[in-house]
Design a protein around this motif. Sequence first.
Motif, PDB file in Angstrom:
ATOM      1  N   SER B 155      -0.558  10.618 -26.135  1.00 21.84           N
ATOM      2  CA  SER B 155      -0.713  10.788 -27.584  1.00 21.84           C
ATOM      3  C   SER B 155      -1.980   9.148 -27.605  1.00 21.84           C
ATOM      4  CB  SER B 155       0.038  10.597 -28.176  1.00 21.84           C
ATOM      5  OG  SER B 155       1.121   9.461 -28.225  1.00 21.84           O
ATOM      6  N   PRO B 157      -5.625   8.485 -27.321  1.00 21.62           N
ATOM      7  CA  PRO B 157      -6.975   8.710 -26.847  1.00 21.62           C
ATOM      8  C   PRO B 157      -7.506   8.173 -25.783  1.00 21.62           C
ATOM      9  CG  PRO B 157      -6.692   8.551 -29.483  1.00 21.62           C
ATOM     10  CD  PRO B 157      -5.335   7.807 -28.980  1.00 21.62           C
ATOM     11  N   THR B 158      -8.354   8.511 -25.297  1.00 17.01           N
ATOM     12  CA  THR B 158      -8.947   8.142 -23.604  1.00 17.01           C
ATOM     13  C   THR B 158     -10.154   6.948 -24.882  1.00 17.01           C
ATOM     14  OG1 THR B 158      -8.989  10.356 -23.141  1.00 17.01           O
ATOM     15  CG2 THR B 158      -9.920   8.798 -21.852  1.00 17.01           C
ATOM     16  N   ILE B 231      -4.283   7.542 -18.371  1.00 17.57           N
ATOM     17  CA  ILE B 231      -4.315   9.045 -18.886  1.00 17.57           C
ATOM     18  C   ILE B 231      -3.904   9.767 -18.560  1.00 17.57           C
ATOM     19  CG2 ILE B 231      -5.803   8.597 -21.024  1.00 17.57           C
ATOM     20  CD1 ILE B 231      -7.847  10.159 -19.383  1.00 17.57           C
TER      21      ILE B 231
END
Lengths: 683, 354, 328
Positions: B155, B157-158, B231
Motif C-alpha cells: 500500500s 506508493p513507490t 515494493i
Amino acid sequence: MRKMFTLLSLLVVASMALAACGGTSTQAPATGGDATQAPGDTSAPSGFHAADTTTLVVAESEVGIDTLDPALAYDTASGEIIQNVYETLVFYDGDATDKFVPQLASEMPTVSADGTTYTFKIRSGVKFHNGDVMTPSDVAYSFQRGLLQGGTSSPQWLLTEPFYGVGVDDVSLLVDPEGNLYDDREALSAADPATLVAACEQTKAAIVADDAAGTVTMTLKQAWGPFLPTIAQTWGSVMDQKWVVENGGWDGSCDTWQNFYGMASADDPLSGIANGTGAFTLDKFANGEEIDLVRFADYWREPSKLERVIFKQVPEWGTRFAMMQAGDADLATVPSANRSQMDALVGIYQVFDTASNTYGPEQEVCGYDETALGAAKFTPCAAGETGNGGQFRLRIGRPVISMDVLLSNWNIATSEESPNPYIGSGKLDGNGIPADFFSDVHIRKAFGYCFDFDTLLNDVFSGEAVQSFQLPLAGMPGYFPDTPHYTFDLAQCEAEFKLADLDKDGIAAGDDPEGDVWTTGFRVQMAYNQGNSTRQTIAEILAGNLASVNELFLVETLGLPWPAYLRSQRAKQLPLMTGGWQEDIHDPHNWYQPYTTGTYGGRQSLPDDVKAQFRDILERGVSETDPAKRAEIYKEANTLYYDLAVGIPLEVTTSHGFSQRWLQGVVLNPILSGNYYYPMYKE
Amino acid sequence: MTTYIIRRLLLVPVLLFGVTVLIFAMLQFLSPVERTALYVRDFPKNDKAIEGLIKRYGFDQPIYVQYWTWLVGKVDKTSGVREGGILFGNFGYSRSASQPVAELIARRFPNTLDLTIWTVAPMILIGIWMGVQAAVHHNGFIDQAARVFSIVGTSFPTFVFGLLMLLIFYANLHWFSPGRLSDAYNQVVDSSSFTHYTSLLTFDALLNGRFDIFLDALRHMFLPILTLSYISWATFLRVTRGSMLETLRMEYVTTARAMGLPERDVIFKHAQPNAMLPVLTLAGFSIVGLLGGVLITETVFNYPGIGSAAARAATSLDVVAMLGFALFNGLILIVANLVVDVLYAFVDPRVRLS
Amino acid sequence: MTTSNEETILQVEDLKMHFPIYRGVFQRQVGAVHAVDGISFDVRRGETLGLVGESGCGKSTTGRTILQLYKPTAGQVHFNGVDLVSLKGEELRMMRRKMQMIFQDPYASLNPRMTVADTVGEPLMVHNVATGKEIQERVQQLLELVGLNPAFASRYPHEFSGGQRQRIGVARALALQPSFIVCDEPISALDVSIQAQVVNLLEELQEQFNLTYLFIAHDLSMVRHISKRVAVMYLGVIMELADRDDLYLHPLHPYTQALLSAVPIPDPVADARRTRTILEGDVPSPVNPPSGCRFRTRCPIAEKICAESRPDFREVSSGHFVACHMVK
C-alpha cells in the motif's frame, strides 16, 4: 535472520516518523550577511559556505536542449547553454533590458544617419574554444548562415525583417514571395538556380566583413529601432566558419545554401556540439540527463571564477528539493506550486521595486507567514535582530517577460461542410453566437469589463502577478504606467452589452424592441489546452462574471488536447482564447507584431483595415531609432488596441527565484535565457 | 528440449511483427496534422509549414507505404542518403531528449541493466526467504509480522517511499545521493582513461580497477535498490508464502515427513523447489519490469535509466520516443519470456518433456 | 476368526486429535476441530484393518496421527510396544523406518521434480541403509516388485498413469522394508479397472513380506475385499469394529447398518429385498460435535440417553466392538 526482519520493520516505522518532521529540518544556522547593503552589490559575504566552491550545480526539471546551433535555437533551455558558450557582438549591460555593452565588438557600433548601416569594430585576439582565432569573416559568416538557414521554427524571422524588409519573415520569401516554400527544402532546392543564388548574394551583400580593417558592416533594408536588442540574443552568436564547415555545415557558397535551408534540429550536425568564444566550453553533452560546462582558460577576459557548471536533469521536485536542502544544488527549478516549501527555508530576500525598476536591498528574514501573499510572507529583521538563518536566498517581485492576453475571434471560421463546434447554433438565438459576434466592438469591450483581474492575480497567481495595461512591458518604449485600460466593472459591462447591435438593425441591444443580444443571450465555448490551469481559470472567471451580468450569457469552458487545440486555433475556429507570448527581444515591436499583424492577429481573423492601421504604426515604430519618438508611435498603437479592444491584456507574473545563500554575482536580467554564469561565484 | 527452444525461437519474429503492427497502428490514432503538430514549437507562423512537414515526413502517403517506410526506411530524394527504418535500428528522433531514440536507449539501457542486476538478488532472494519463513511459521508471529510488512509494502506508493528515503538518507543524513555517480567520478568515467568494457558502470569500474568508483556507484544505487526491493518484497512474500503453504499441504511433503526426512530437508528439498515455480514466473515478470525501466523509482532518484527517459517522453507528449520505448519493451518482453520459458523447462520436468 | 495368539503390532488407546481454530487480530483460540475424539483399537501383525467412514469423519487424520505426522492431543499409540507419542527426534525418526504410508492421490503424493529412482531411493538415503550403487540396485528391485519396468527409473512422475504412479508410491513405501503401512484411500482416485490391480498388488506384497495394513477407505466394498477386520468411524469416533464377515452380515450399530444398506449388491433380487436406511440431515460440524452419542442427531433409534452420555465402545461378542446405547 529474525534480527534482520525486526530491523526492517523498525526501518519502516522510523521512516514514517521522520517523514512527519523531516520537512522542517534545516542546515545548521549561521550568522547572516549585512542586511543593509546596497542594492545590486552582491559582494557582501553571506556567511554561508559551499563545500565545493568551484563547481556550480543547477538541478533543472528538464535538461532538454533542442539544439546548440545558435542559428536554430529558439527556446530558453537551449538559449541558456548557448548564451554561456557562444557570444554576441553586443550584450546586455548587467540586469538592464535596454542598455548594451560591446562584447565581441570592441566598441559600440557606428550607425549611419539614416539608421540603416551599422559598422562593428571586431575585437581582436579572441579565440574560439578549439583555438581558432575569431575574424570579422567569422562574424559575417555567422549572420549570413543564420539568415539563409531560416525555417519557421527558428528565430531567424527576427533578423530577416531588418535585413530583407518588414513582413519578410523567412528567407524562402526571397525565392517565392507567395510563401509556398516555407520549410520545404525539397521544393526550395527545385527553384530556379539563379533566384537561389540571387537570394544568397543579397544576403552576403547586406553583411560584409573587412578582415584587414577588422570591421563588419551590416546594411539593413530600413532603419530598425530594435536592432541591437535583436543581435544581442543567442541568434546573434558568432561561430567559427572553419569549424562549422569541418562539421558538415554550410561552406559559405551561394550554390549550396539551399541544402541547409529549414534545418530541423534532428538533421543539424551542429545540434549537439559547440565551439564558441564564451567563458565556458561544452564539456559533456548528455542531453536529457546532464550538461557540463567548464571554464575556458583562453577566454579573452579574465577567466570565470567557476571551474565547472553542471546542469542536471532532475524531473522530480522532491528530489530537487532534497538536493537543495543537502546543498548539492546551487540553483533549482522550483514549480510555483512548491514555492512555499522553499519559502519556509529562506534566510535572506530581496524585493523588486517596480517604481525604480531595480531590486531592493537584501534583508534577513525574521518572520514567515505562509498565509500572506508574495513578498508580504516575509518579515525583515529589525536593526540588531538576528535572522532565522534559513539556507536559501530569495529574489521576488520582478515582472517577467511574458504576458497572457484575452483574445476574441472577429470572424469565426464555420461552414456547411465543417460546422464550428464551439459556437453552438451559430446564430443569435440564445443557443450560440453568430460568426461575426466579436466584430462588434461593444461586445469585445463588454468582455473586457467583465473580467475580474483581482481574482486572477490573487487566487491564481497568489498575488505574484500584476495586471498589464498594455502590450509593451516596463522598460521599453511605449510603456506608460498610467495608460487607459479595462477594469472589472459589471455596470460598464452591462452598458456595453446594451450598446451592441448584433442584428444590425441600427438599434442598440438595450433599446431594441425586436430583441438583441441582451434579451436573447448567447452560448459560446472557450477552449484551453488540457493541463494549462491558468487558461482554464481565465475561462472560468470570464464565464462566472458574464453569467452574473445576465443569466442568459453562457460561456462553457472546454479542455482540449494540445494537438486539437492547436488545430482549432490554426483553423480560426476558436471564438475565445488566451494568447500567451514570451518576448524574444525587449521591444514593443516584438509584442505588437504577433498580436496584430502576425500570428495572433491571424488567429483572431482581424479585418484587413484594422491590420493595415496597425501595420502603418508598426512600420513607423520599428524603423524609428530614437526611443522617445518610438514611445510616441507605440502610444498610438496602445490607444488603438484599447479603443478597438482587439485583445484584453491580462497579467504579467512576477519572479520568485531561489538560490543557495553562498551563491554570489548573480545577474538578474529577465531577457536572458536562464542564467549568465560568467560573473557568478560561490563562497 | 532443443525442439522446444527452437519452436519458441521461431515464434519470436512472428511476435515481433505483431508488436510492430500494433505499435504502428497506435501511431495511426494521430492524424498527420497532430503528428506534425507534436514537432512544431508553439505553432508555425505560417500554416504552410505544417503541410511542408507532413510532406517531408510522408504522412500524406497510404498507410502501407508509411508502414513500410517506418519498417525499412526510405531514400532521401534531396541528399540521396538512405535512412533506415526500425529494422535498421532507426526508432526515430526523440523530441524530448533531442536525440535519436536508438541512441537514447543505447545510452540509458546499460544503466537500467546495471540497476536490474544489483536489484534482482536482494529483491528476489529476500522476498522468497521472507515468504518461506512466513509459510513455515504459518500463523505464528513471523507470519503475522510478514503479513503486516506485506500489506504496508503493497500500500506504500513507490513515489512516497522513494521520497521518504531521499529525505532521510540524503537530505538529512547525507549517506546516499540521487543520480548515478558523484560529479568528480563522473568526470573520471567520461575521460579517456576509463575504458568502457561493458557499458555497465559497476562492472567497468571493477574492470578498470577503480574500486572507489564501484563503491560510489553502489552508493548511488542503494536507495533505488532498496525502494524497488521493498515494493517487490511484499509481492514475492505473498506469492512465495501462498505457494509454500499450498506445497506444504501436498502429500509428497507428508510422505517425506512420514519417511523420517528431517524437517529442514522436507522444506528445502521437497517443498521449496516446487513452490518456486509461480515465484519464477513472478521473478521473470519483475525482471522484465526492471529492464523496461522503472519510471517512478528512476525519476525520484534521478537515475539515468530507460525509465526516467520514458517518463520524460510521456510527460512531454513525445510520441515517437514513446513508441520507440514500447517497441523496445516489446522486444525485452519477448526475449525475457523466452528465457523464462526455457528456465521453466529446466526446473520443471513436466514442462521440459511435454 | 480371530485367534488370541496373534501378535498385536499397533495399539491405539483413547487417541484424540483436536485442531485449534484461531480468530481475530491476536489469533486467539476460539475452538477446535475434533477430528479424532478418543478412539481405541489394535492392529495385529499381518492383518489388514479396514477403516471406513464418510469423508471428513477423521479416518485420514487417524492414520496420520498414528504415524505421528500430527502431534496427538491426547492418547497413546503403541507400536511394537513402544509409545510413539512420547518419542521425539532421532528415536521417532528411527521408528519411522518401520511404518510407512501410501496416499490417495497418486498425482500429489509424488514430488514432480524428482525422478522415480530419486523418489523410491530417497528413504534409503535418508536412513542411510544403502549408498550409491546399492540404492540403484535396490530401486530396480523395488520397481520390479511393484510391477514396473526398472528402465523407467530415470523418468518423472508425470510420464506415468495414475495406476503406475500408485505403484511408485507403493515401491517407495516398501523401500525401508516396513512392517506397518497406512494405506490412505490408495485406490479411490484410480479407475475401477486399475483399482483391482493395485489392491491385488497390495495383497501379494502383504503375503510376501508379512505386512500389516491400516486400510482407510470410504468404499465399503473394496474394504470388504481386502480387510480382515473393519472399523467404522463417524465424526471422529469409532462406532463399530468387528471381523469383516461379522460386520457385513450382522451390523449392530445403526450407522453401520445405514452405510451397508447404501452399498449396491451385485444381485438385483437381493438388492430389491433389502430395506434401505436413508440417513437424514447432514453430518454435524466436528467443531461442535453433538453431546453423548455423536450419531444421535441422525440416528433413527436414538433415545434420551443417547444425548446424555457417550456410549462405551464395548465388546458385545468376541471381537465385535460397538459404541451404542441401544445395542444390548
